[in-house]
Design a protein around this motif. Structure first.
Motif, PDB file in Angstrom:
ATOM      1  N   ASN A 396       0.919  -0.927   0.396  1.00 56.24           N
ATOM      2  CA  ASN A 396      -0.311  -0.340   0.070  1.00 56.24           C
ATOM      3  C   ASN A 396       0.666   0.845  -0.046  1.00 56.24           C
ATOM      4  OD1 ASN A 396      -1.681   2.239   2.546  1.00 56.24           O
ATOM      5  ND2 ASN A 396      -3.005   0.929   0.211  1.00 56.24           N
ATOM      6  N   LEU A 397       1.988   0.948   1.054  1.00 55.17           N
ATOM      7  CA  LEU A 397       2.883   2.646   0.651  1.00 55.17           C
ATOM      8  C   LEU A 397       3.598   2.659  -0.656  1.00 55.17           C
ATOM      9  CD1 LEU A 397       4.255   2.275   4.378  1.00 55.17           C
ATOM     10  CD2 LEU A 397       2.121   4.007   3.572  1.00 55.17           C
ATOM     11  N   VAL A 398       3.684   1.224  -0.777  1.00 55.62           N
ATOM     12  CA  VAL A 398       4.483   1.957  -2.846  1.00 55.62           C
ATOM     13  C   VAL A 398       3.590   1.901  -3.591  1.00 55.62           C
ATOM     14  CG1 VAL A 398       5.487   0.379  -4.668  1.00 55.62           C
ATOM     15  CG2 VAL A 398       6.491  -0.354  -1.962  1.00 55.62           C
ATOM     16  N   ASP A 399       2.643   1.844  -3.314  1.00 55.88           N
ATOM     17  CA  ASP A 399       1.584   2.293  -4.623  1.00 55.88           C
ATOM     18  C   ASP A 399       0.870   3.697  -3.957  1.00 55.88           C
ATOM     19  OD1 ASP A 399       1.378  -0.550  -5.616  1.00 55.88           O
ATOM     20  OD2 ASP A 399      -0.662  -0.938  -4.658  1.00 55.88           O
ATOM     21  N   ASN A 400       1.538   3.943  -3.184  1.00 53.47           N
ATOM     22  CA  ASN A 400       0.463   5.498  -2.559  1.00 53.47           C
ATOM     23  C   ASN A 400       1.616   6.672  -3.137  1.00 53.47           C
ATOM     24  OD1 ASN A 400      -1.926   6.269  -1.735  1.00 53.47           O
ATOM     25  ND2 ASN A 400      -1.688   4.331  -0.617  1.00 53.47           N
ATOM     26  N   GLY A 401       3.457   5.637  -3.386  1.00 47.15           N
ATOM     27  CA  GLY A 401       4.337   6.171  -3.465  1.00 47.15           C
ATOM     28  C   GLY A 401       5.166   7.315  -2.863  1.00 47.15           C
ATOM     29  N   LEU A 402       4.799   6.329  -1.337  1.00 40.71           N
ATOM     30  CA  LEU A 402       5.797   6.709   0.257  1.00 40.71           C
ATOM     31  C   LEU A 402       6.741   5.843   0.176  1.00 40.71           C
ATOM     32  CD1 LEU A 402       2.081   7.123   2.006  1.00 40.71           C
ATOM     33  CD2 LEU A 402       3.476   8.686   1.343  1.00 40.71           C
ATOM     34  N   LEU A 403       6.643   4.525  -0.435  1.00 37.50           N
ATOM     35  CA  LEU A 403       7.777   4.008   0.000  1.00 37.50           C
ATOM     36  C   LEU A 403       8.743   3.390  -1.647  1.00 37.50           C
ATOM     37  CD1 LEU A 403       7.175   1.301   2.958  1.00 37.50           C
ATOM     38  CD2 LEU A 403       7.909   3.583   2.376  1.00 37.50           C
ATOM     39  N   ILE A 404       9.388   3.054  -1.988  1.00 36.94           N
ATOM     40  CA  ILE A 404      10.197   3.125  -3.316  1.00 36.94           C
ATOM     41  C   ILE A 404      10.237   1.577  -2.884  1.00 36.94           C
ATOM     42  CG2 ILE A 404      12.235   3.904  -4.756  1.00 36.94           C
ATOM     43  CD1 ILE A 404      12.257   6.585  -4.208  1.00 36.94           C
ATOM     44  N   ASP A 405      10.336   1.020  -4.192  1.00 44.04           N
ATOM     45  CA  ASP A 405      10.781  -0.626  -3.831  1.00 44.04           C
ATOM     46  C   ASP A 405      12.135  -0.983  -4.821  1.00 44.04           C
ATOM     47  OD1 ASP A 405       9.098  -0.513  -6.408  1.00 44.04           O
ATOM     48  OD2 ASP A 405       8.226  -2.394  -6.046  1.00 44.04           O
ATOM     49  N   TYR A 406      12.719  -1.560  -4.410  1.00 46.74           N
ATOM     50  CA  TYR A 406      14.098  -2.157  -5.662  1.00 46.74           C
ATOM     51  C   TYR A 406      13.549  -3.476  -5.641  1.00 46.74           C
ATOM     52  CZ  TYR A 406      15.392   2.845  -3.951  1.00 46.74           C
ATOM     53  OH  TYR A 406      15.525   3.799  -4.140  1.00 46.74           O
TER      54      TYR A 406
END
Length: 440
Positions: A396-406
């Motif tokens: 959810n945090l990745v989808d909302n642009g708050l976290l970046i996944d690598y």
């Protein structure tokens, strides 16, 4: 050269031989020579890495009074202001020659000496931790055990203290066609094999100043040229980097060196390629990937490196297509430094974001760390900070642009990739390769 020959070359000098000496004198000189060599051994180390791809001795830190294996925090071995300097080189270009004698530039450098010392503190910690890592990396080791051993030693030697000191980012141990961003999640029992080519990439930070440096591990000599290509290309990138150097031209110099190599694996010869969509990068406080990218192929980017900037110069060699894509389960994440203000409806997402902000800030982290009893930091968290049932909140945090996944970055299956990396400071008077060691 055999290990015995390396020891002889390192510790014996032909000038010490006594020619046509009487037997008693010969015996006395031999005894003195053994004592002298023993003293040299104690000062420089004796243990060779159990794999190809690096040089030096894995216990070379004993020259500073460090134990073997290392247990003394690096700050106890050096006074403030005396952490070892990296390798210094003049900035390239005739227009930069004045910098070596300019009193103005020297004064500016003196004003920044405290900053450089903190970076050197992180760099010396990184050197000693990676020497420890090089001593334990052998076929049969579980990658998750290796990563946790490296990370725990990093915490120990830098004296982890929240945002003041600690790990710069999770330990990467990408195998074969996986070029970068792989670290095991809990339950991953992958074991290192003799025929693997592994990139070991980890970071150490002091006051947010991150040392980013990497090397490649291989046991089979047929991979030597692949490793040599990445190492030589990184050295060329470091050589041509400096104040006012253009990023696109640096990429061209790297590419020319990298693609001059070929490697024969299982009887088939491959041209070595640059992985064209991977780059070096500038580093800012608490931000591993800052605003500038350093390409490893020629480009039209005329952006210049500037005085005072810090860069990670890294290159990736491949026997595949020279292009990577995201694949596999993601394990590494980071809070976006320019994250938008988004109202979160999922309570677990709010809780996880608060935990990430308090524990890691904008430094990268991995799932294994969230599952530690301290939630990833013994300093920043109260007891019982372990995160559970967090996967949906993470997404959810990745989808909302708050976290970046690598997620892991992969070339074609069956190919092999190699990487070397150094951190450099563009000081006013010279370029300092702060992560340089006798290993690479």
């Amino acid at each position: 050269m055999t290990p015995d020959e390396v020891l002889v070359e390192s510790f014996e000098s032909p000038n010490e031989t006594v020619v046509n000496a009487p037997p008693q004198v010969e015996k006395t000189n031999a005894k003195k020579k053994r004592k002298k060599n023993k003293k040299k051994t104690a000062l420089t180390g004796t243990k060779l890495p159990p794999f190809r791809g690096v040089g030096g001795f894995t216990d070379s830190y004993i020259k500073y009074g460090q134990t073997e294996p290392p247990t003394i925090p690096v700050s106890k071995l050096f006074a403030v202001g005396s952490f070892p300097k990296g390798e210094e080189h003049p900035h390239p270009g005739d227009f930069n020659t004045y910098r070596t004698t300019s009193e103005e530039k020297r004064a500016l450098e003196r004003a920044n000496e405290a900053l450089y010392d903190r970076i050197r503190y992180a760099a010396e910690t990184h050197r000693q931790v990676r020497k420890f890592a090089q001593s334990i990396i052998k076929p049969g080791i579980r990658l998750i055990d290796m990563c946790e051993a490296i990370e725990n030693k990093n915490r120990e030697l830098v004296e982890e203290a929240g945002f003041a000191r600690g790990i710069g980012f999770p330990t990467g141990c990408s195998l074969n066609h996986i070029a970068a961003h792989y670290t095991p999640n809990t339950g991953d029992d992958t074991v290192l094999k003799y025929g693997d080519v592994m990139k070991v990439d980890f970071g150490t930070q002091v006051d947010g100043r991150i040392i980013d440096s990497a090397f490649t591990v291989a046991f089979d000599p047929q991979f030597d040229n692949l490793l040599a290509a990445a190492k030589a290309a990184t050295e060329e990138g470091v050589k041509v980097s400096g104040i006012d150097a253009r990023l696109g031209e640096i990429g061209g110099a790297i590419q020319e060196v990298m693609e001059s190599y070929e490697v024969t694996i299982e009887g088939k010869t491959y041209p070595v390629k640059c992985i064209r969509n991977l780059n070096g990068h500038s580093i800012d406080p608490y931000l591993i990937h800052a605003g500038k990218s350093v390409p490893i192929v020629k480009s039209d980017d005329n952006t210049k490196m500037e005085e005072g900037e810090i860069f990670a110069i890294e290159t990736f060699a491949s026997t595949g297509r020279g292009y990577v894509v995201n694949d596999m389960e993601c394990s590494i994440y980071a809070k976006a430094h320019d994250a938008p203000h988004v109202p979160l409806r999922l309570p677990r997402a709010k809780k996880l974001l608060s935990h990430v902000s308090r524990t890691f800030g904008t430094l990268p982290f991995c799932c294994r760390w969230l599952e530690r009893e301290d939630g990833g930091s013994a300093t920043n968290n109260p007891k019982g900070a372990k995160q559970e049932k967090y996967k949906i909140a993470l997404k959810n945090l990745v989808d909302n642009g708050l976290l970046i996944d690598y997620p892991p970055l992969l070339d074609v299956r069956g190919s092999y990739t190699a990487q070397y990396e150094h951190t450099i400071i563009l000081r006013p008077t010279c370029k300092e390769i702060v992560s340089r060691g006798d290993d690479y």
